[in-house]
Design an enzyme around this catalytic site. Structure first.
Site, PDB file in Angstrom:
ATOM      1  N   GLY A   7       0.862  -1.185   0.000  1.00 47.36           N
ATOM      2  CA  GLY A   7       0.000   0.000   0.000  1.00 47.36           C
ATOM      3  C   GLY A   7       0.888   1.220   0.000  1.00 47.36           C
ATOM      4  O   GLY A   7       1.273   1.713   1.041  1.00 47.36           O
ATOM      5  N   SER A   8       1.238   1.665  -1.213  1.00 44.08           N
ATOM      6  CA  SER A   8       2.254   2.715  -1.323  1.00 44.08           C
ATOM      7  C   SER A   8       1.646   4.023  -1.772  1.00 44.08           C
ATOM      8  O   SER A   8       2.077   4.626  -2.746  1.00 44.08           O
ATOM      9  CB  SER A   8       3.350   2.273  -2.295  1.00 44.08           C
ATOM     10  OG  SER A   8       3.913   1.061  -1.862  1.00 44.08           O
ATOM     11  N   GLY A   9       0.598   4.428  -1.049  1.00 42.30           N
ATOM     12  CA  GLY A   9       0.006   5.741  -1.288  1.00 42.30           C
ATOM     13  C   GLY A   9       0.855   6.819  -0.641  1.00 42.30           C
ATOM     14  O   GLY A   9       2.084   6.704  -0.603  1.00 42.30           O
ATOM     15  N   ALA A  10       0.202   7.833  -0.122  1.00 35.70           N
ATOM     16  CA  ALA A  10       0.913   8.984   0.424  1.00 35.70           C
ATOM     17  C   ALA A  10       1.861   8.576   1.550  1.00 35.70           C
ATOM     18  O   ALA A  10       3.066   8.851   1.494  1.00 35.70           O
ATOM     19  CB  ALA A  10      -0.107  10.013   0.920  1.00 35.70           C
ATOM     20  N   LYS A 187      -6.279   6.782  19.284  1.00 38.06           N
ATOM     21  CA  LYS A 187      -6.358   7.435  17.985  1.00 38.06           C
ATOM     22  C   LYS A 187      -7.696   7.097  17.305  1.00 38.06           C
ATOM     23  O   LYS A 187      -8.341   7.950  16.699  1.00 38.06           O
ATOM     24  CB  LYS A 187      -5.191   7.000  17.090  1.00 38.06           C
ATOM     25  CG  LYS A 187      -5.098   7.803  15.797  1.00 38.06           C
ATOM     26  CD  LYS A 187      -3.918   7.375  14.920  1.00 38.06           C
ATOM     27  CE  LYS A 187      -3.900   8.193  13.630  1.00 38.06           C
ATOM     28  NZ  LYS A 187      -2.952   7.655  12.645  1.00 38.06           N
ATOM     29  N   ASN A 191     -10.684   9.643  16.070  1.00 37.23           N
ATOM     30  CA  ASN A 191     -11.228   9.593  14.712  1.00 37.23           C
ATOM     31  C   ASN A 191     -12.706   9.214  14.722  1.00 37.23           C
ATOM     32  O   ASN A 191     -13.500   9.764  13.971  1.00 37.23           O
ATOM     33  CB  ASN A 191     -10.449   8.578  13.864  1.00 37.23           C
ATOM     34  CG  ASN A 191      -9.053   9.079  13.531  1.00 37.23           C
ATOM     35  OD1 ASN A 191      -8.807  10.289  13.507  1.00 37.23           O
ATOM     36  ND2 ASN A 191      -8.139   8.173  13.282  1.00 37.23           N
ATOM     37  N   SER A 258     -10.414  12.640   7.059  1.00 38.65           N
ATOM     38  CA  SER A 258     -10.267  11.770   5.883  1.00 38.65           C
ATOM     39  C   SER A 258     -11.591  11.132   5.460  1.00 38.65           C
ATOM     40  O   SER A 258     -11.827  10.943   4.267  1.00 38.65           O
ATOM     41  CB  SER A 258      -9.242  10.673   6.173  1.00 38.65           C
ATOM     42  OG  SER A 258      -9.681   9.897   7.277  1.00 38.65           O
ATOM     43  N   GLU A 271     -13.788   4.136   5.947  1.00 39.81           N
ATOM     44  CA  GLU A 271     -13.234   3.143   6.880  1.00 39.81           C
ATOM     45  C   GLU A 271     -14.086   3.013   8.141  1.00 39.81           C
ATOM     46  O   GLU A 271     -13.601   2.541   9.170  1.00 39.81           O
ATOM     47  CB  GLU A 271     -11.803   3.537   7.248  1.00 39.81           C
ATOM     48  CG  GLU A 271     -10.859   3.508   6.045  1.00 39.81           C
ATOM     49  CD  GLU A 271      -9.409   3.738   6.421  1.00 39.81           C
ATOM     50  OE1 GLU A 271      -8.563   2.936   5.968  1.00 39.81           O
ATOM     51  OE2 GLU A 271      -9.136   4.702   7.159  1.00 39.81           O
TER      52      GLU A 271
END
Lengths: 310, 310
Positions: A7-10, A187, A191, A258, A271
């Site tokens: 998972g190579s997003g931001a 966390k 959220n 998000s 999510e």
């Protein structure tokens, strides 16, 4: 170290870049075609404040990876965790450490289906990063990352501390945590109280915080998080959480969380099942109800359907 | 009969016009300046299907009325009920019958503060009407109106039946109800399940009904309505209500409920405190909690604040 970023997003690209610069043998894994094409043809573009770098890092589709690695950092969206683990089975050897740095709770229930428990390491990070476009990552907020072995024991702790060292050597400010579950729940609670509500009300953090209803709504949501966390042997303090959430919302101000970005701006699935939905689901198993988190979850899913994000 | 219409918007104007045409001495009462000016200078314009009529009916601001009347029909918004009753004290004599035809529940608690109980008559109507502009009313759906005396007894029933007769003579299809509370609760439950949710999700009835979440969300809301109604000696059936609400939503389809119009389209305060809010409030008095209706109410109020409707 052989390291894969699943998972190579931001944020994944940020970790991958830093670990690569520190001399590790890094591969990126992702599914976004334009992103992969750009990284392959032009290299990964990294903006870190004033500095701009272009680096060549191998990037693969999940079903292309073959060689076992030492460490995998999981940075998928929650909903994509299982599928990614399924796809990258070839790189997971008997001693591959898999570190979950996903937002939300309940990921261990997915990880357990694909990995021996000793290979699972849980983490949480407040580092942030943005994508300026496919193949182009821009670092934003700095902050601490915490990780801990999932299975207790000296041997496991040693592996976790070794990973912490690898990360710090790459400039990723990381602590070995003796209670990472607490940080993860904390966390998730922040959220859970703000993200879904701001998404539903189509507003930013400060706009919601400024309403007369905010404190009560947040308290109802937090109370159920606290109750379920307690059953999971994690003690959150209701009053402290509520005050922290209200203060953070005032500070961060005009930020849209998000989930608002996913749902209202990009019409993507959210999510919520790994935040409010997880609390509602887990509460059932403990024999009580979490109506506030349940209703929030259902309203978010209804809105997803109405906006046809699936 | 001397009749006052307290709140002469779309539906009030329709009742006022019909009662006036039947030979009653009707006055309209309202607060909307353009509406009052148009009715005074051009007459009330009434569209009934193909027919268009212009009639002269006296119209007043609430603080202008002086002479006692026989019957007052209350057609204000829920939030304006108390203020209207305060303003029109001069027209309320010892034998003036006041009929509440407001949507929602809990209005008797307001009415009691301004009237002897024997003068209160509760009603519910499924007639609908629209405003084409100030001074211009357009009849829409037809349907039954029900009324009943608030205080039980022969004398009170006689007065209620007399009012029913006056209404039927004016062409307003009205029944004397032996259990108007049931009809009021039933209508409030339908509205409570659909109006606030469609307002929050910014969708019409059919869009919400079509989501996988709809039935569960509706059931949670209905269950709390049923529980509170039972404490008020009104028996609603949960399964029957849920099925009726889902079927109605499919039938009515693309209609946006009034709360969606108030909140999302016109940025006006909603009547949520007399639907979901009333259930949450009343449940406390009976020693239990109604979290679904409470959260819905709080989210609607938060959205009102965010859109600055006050």
């Amino acid at each position: 170290m052989k390291i894969a970023i699943a998972g190579s997003g931001a944020l994944g690209s940020r970790f991958g870049y830093m670990l690569h610069q520190a001399g590790n043998d890094v591969i990126l894994i992702d599914k976004w075609k334009e992103h992969i094409n750009n990284v392959r043809t032009k290299g990964l573009i990294v903006e870190d404040g004033e500095d701009k770098h272009v680096v060549q890092i191998p990037i693969y589709y999940p079903n292309e990876v073959r060689d076992q690695v030492d460490i995998v950092f999981m940075f998928t969206k929650s909903m994509g965790l299982g599928e990614m683990l399924e796809d990258i089975q070839p790189i997971l050897g008997p001693h591959t450490s898999v570190i979950s740095l996903l937002n939300g709770i309940g990921h261990e229930d997915v990880l357990k289906n694909y990995l021996p428990l000793e290979n699972i390491f849980m983490g949480v990070t407040i580092l942030t990063s943005g994508l300026a476009g496919p193949g182009h990552v821009a670092f934003s907020g700095a902050g601490l990352t915490e990780i801990q072995n999932f299975v207790h024991g000296e041997e496991q702790e040693k592996i976790a501390r070794n990973i912490v060292q690898v990360m710090n050597e790459a400039g990723i400010n990381t602590n070995y945590s003796t209670d990472v579950k607490f940080s993860i729940w904390r966390k998730a609670c922040v959220n859970g109280a703000m993200n879904a509500t701001c998404a539903l009300l189509d507003c930013n953090l400060a706009e919601f915080e400024a309403t007369a209803q905010a404190e009560t709504v947040i308290r109802h949501i937090v109370r159920e998080f606290v109750k379920v966390a307690k059953e999971k042997d994690t003690l959150l303090d209701e009053d402290e959480m509520v005050q922290y959430i209200l203060e953070s919302a005032r500070k961060v101000g005009s930020h849209h969380p998000s989930m608002h970005q996913d749902l209202m701006q990009n019409h993507r699935p959210t999510e919520v099942d790994f935040l409010n939905g997880a609390v509602a689901r887990m509460s059932e198993g403990f024999g009580f109800d979490a109506p506030y988190n349940r209703l929030i979850t259902q309203l978010i899913h209804a809105k997803e359907e109405i906006l046809s994000v699936h």
